[in-house]
Design a protein around this motif. Structure first.
Motif, mmCIF file in Angstrom:
data_model
loop_
_atom_site.group_PDB
_atom_site.id
_atom_site.type_symbol
_atom_site.label_atom_id
_atom_site.label_comp_id
_atom_site.label_asym_id
_atom_site.label_seq_id
_atom_site.Cartn_x
_atom_site.Cartn_y
_atom_site.Cartn_z
ATOM 1 N N LEU A 15 0.801 -1.215 0.000
ATOM 2 C CA LEU A 15 0.000 0.000 0.000
ATOM 3 C C LEU A 15 0.839 1.272 0.000
ATOM 4 O O LEU A 15 0.300 2.371 -0.171
ATOM 5 C CB LEU A 15 -0.942 -0.001 1.213
ATOM 6 N N VAL A 68 -4.869 0.664 8.937
ATOM 7 C CA VAL A 68 -5.811 1.088 7.903
ATOM 8 C C VAL A 68 -7.098 1.562 8.562
ATOM 9 O O VAL A 68 -7.583 0.947 9.512
ATOM 10 C CB VAL A 68 -6.114 -0.071 6.926
ATOM 11 N N GLN A 69 -7.643 2.636 8.065
ATOM 12 C CA GLN A 69 -8.937 3.148 8.520
ATOM 13 C C GLN A 69 -10.018 2.519 7.667
ATOM 14 O O GLN A 69 -10.022 2.664 6.446
ATOM 15 C CB GLN A 69 -8.977 4.665 8.386
ATOM 16 N N SER A 93 -4.052 9.186 6.554
ATOM 17 C CA SER A 93 -2.932 9.015 5.625
ATOM 18 C C SER A 93 -1.748 9.899 6.009
ATOM 19 O O SER A 93 -0.596 9.468 5.969
ATOM 20 C CB SER A 93 -3.387 9.320 4.198
ATOM 21 N N GLY A 129 -0.869 6.070 8.192
ATOM 22 C CA GLY A 129 -1.694 4.915 7.907
ATOM 23 C C GLY A 129 -2.310 5.032 6.524
ATOM 24 O O GLY A 129 -1.867 5.836 5.701
ATOM 25 N N LEU A 130 -3.346 4.228 6.270
ATOM 26 C CA LEU A 130 -4.077 4.340 5.021
ATOM 27 C C LEU A 130 -5.479 4.844 5.324
ATOM 28 O O LEU A 130 -6.276 4.140 5.955
ATOM 29 C CB LEU A 130 -4.171 2.998 4.292
ATOM 30 N N ILE A 159 -9.296 6.014 4.187
ATOM 31 C CA ILE A 159 -10.241 5.515 3.183
ATOM 32 C C ILE A 159 -11.488 6.400 3.145
ATOM 33 O O ILE A 159 -12.124 6.632 4.182
ATOM 34 C CB ILE A 159 -10.625 4.052 3.466
ATOM 35 N N GLU A 181 -11.253 -0.546 -1.125
ATOM 36 C CA GLU A 181 -11.749 -1.491 -0.126
ATOM 37 C C GLU A 181 -13.170 -1.866 -0.514
ATOM 38 O O GLU A 181 -13.983 -0.993 -0.825
ATOM 39 C CB GLU A 181 -11.746 -0.869 1.273
ATOM 40 N N SER A 221 -9.210 -8.346 4.567
ATOM 41 C CA SER A 221 -9.427 -7.800 5.910
ATOM 42 C C SER A 221 -10.388 -8.757 6.599
ATOM 43 O O SER A 221 -11.561 -8.836 6.230
ATOM 44 C CB SER A 221 -10.026 -6.390 5.824
ATOM 45 N N ASN A 268 -7.033 -3.068 10.857
ATOM 46 C CA ASN A 268 -8.037 -2.172 10.299
ATOM 47 C C ASN A 268 -8.884 -1.663 11.459
ATOM 48 O O ASN A 268 -9.417 -2.465 12.223
ATOM 49 C CB ASN A 268 -8.895 -2.949 9.287
#
Length: 332
Positions: free
Chosen positions: A11, A18-19, A35, A39-40, A42, A100, A143, A199
């Motif tokens: 990623l 990850v959110q 981000s 993190g990532l 979304i 996602e 996930s 997540n």
């Protein structure tokens, strides 16, 4: 110390956090904050009323961060289904490279539409069999969502402590652990159980940047690990929501032997939930919430939260676990 996993590499993110996609919460404001913190983040596609509005939200997020972010597209049967293909096209045409997904088997049509465009697909599952099916269909990341999660935990009631390693034993692609995560202890547990990142949904709702009313954020702090209800079990569409007077009334009505969805429709309607998030009036509807509420004690910024999680995780590895190791005596 940095935790580098296949998730961070695939990623392009700093931390394996990850959110999750969250209806009504996954906006550019939320995604960019996660981000920017490493993190990532979304964006939730269906939070936006039209594909055109989603395009604008993606551009807004891009103006707020130069880090990777993704877009969630969840496919569920509804009375008036949105044009999922149009939303998927908006994601692809906006240049987003991470999607996602979640929902019914109909989501496969979305995969077939976006996969040839070079999209990395992160699919949320609540069962090992579903994860394996998604892997065979070409998804890139799973996930795996345990019983502790907010939203829809499935119908099997398998907690993360069992579900994560059970999935890790069989799934070959990278896997995120979802449901019940919110601190460094959870991150280390997830990595130990075979996941390569976590997540988080509910925990990110209780942050400064979450675009919801402070009263709702405080409800996450005030509730404990028992502060949620499972509703819709009799309809085979189980959902976990936060404990409140409204959700208690939903549970009471649905406990009647001849209860129907129409008996609670006005209490659980999406419009009521959106009004609750915007106004902070907890009498207006229900709100999604997981068991992780028992570990939420403050409302930090996303940067503070992620820094804390990584710091706690580092300390566990370098101090606590190392101190527990002792050399065996010769000959044993």
């Amino acid at each position: 110390m940095a935790f580098k996993t296949r998730i961070t590499e695939m990623l392009g993110i700093e931390h394996p956090i990850v959110q999750g996609g969250m209806q009504g919460v996954g906006t550019a404001q939320m995604a960019s904050a996660v981000s920017n913190a490493g993190g990532l983040g979304i964006i939730t596609a269906l939070t936006q009323p039209t594909p055109e509005a989603l395009r604008a939200e993606i551009e807004k997020c891009r103006s707020m961060t130069d880090k990777p972010f993704g877009v969630n597209l969840t496919v569920f049967p509804t009375i008036n289904s949105p044009d999922y293909n149009a939303y998927a096209d908006a994601i692809v045409e906006s240049g987003v490279k991470i999607m996602e997904t979640a929902g019914t088997p109909a989501v496969r049509e979305i995969w077939e539409r976006v996969k040839p465009q070079g999209i990395t697909i992160l699919h949320k599952c609540t069962a090992v069999r579903h994860a394996l099916s998604a892997e065979r269909a070409g998804c890139d990341i799973i996930s795996i969502d345990g019983f502790e999660c907010a939203g829809h935990p499935g119908e099997d009631d398998i907690t993360g402590l069992i579900l994560i390693p059970a999935a890790a034993d069989k799934v070959k692609i990278p896997m995120l652990a979802s449901g019940g995560f919110g601190d460094g202890r959870g991150l280390i547990a997830a990595l130990s159980l075979g996941a390569e990142g976590i997540n988080m949904g509910t925990r990110f709702c209780a942050t400064k940047e979450a675009p919801i009313h402070d009263n709702v954020k405080q409800a996450y702090v005030d509730n404990d690990e028992r502060g949620s209800f499972l509703i819709f079990r009799k309809f085979k569409n189980t959902a976990r929501v936060g404990r409140s007077e409204v959700s208690e009334e939903v549970v009471r009505r649905l406990a009647e032997p001849d209860a129907k969805f129409s008996d609670v429709q006005e209490l659980v309607a999406g419009t009521a939930g959106r009004e609750l998030l915007e106004t902070g009036d907890l009498s207006k509807g229900v709100f999604w919430a997981g068991m992780i509420q028992g570990l939420i004690h403050d409302i930090p910024t996303c940067q503070e939260l992620i820094d804390r999680i990584i710091g706690e995780a580092e300390a566990i590895v370098q101090e606590k676990l190392t101190s527990m190791m002792s050399p065996t005596r010769s000959g044993q």
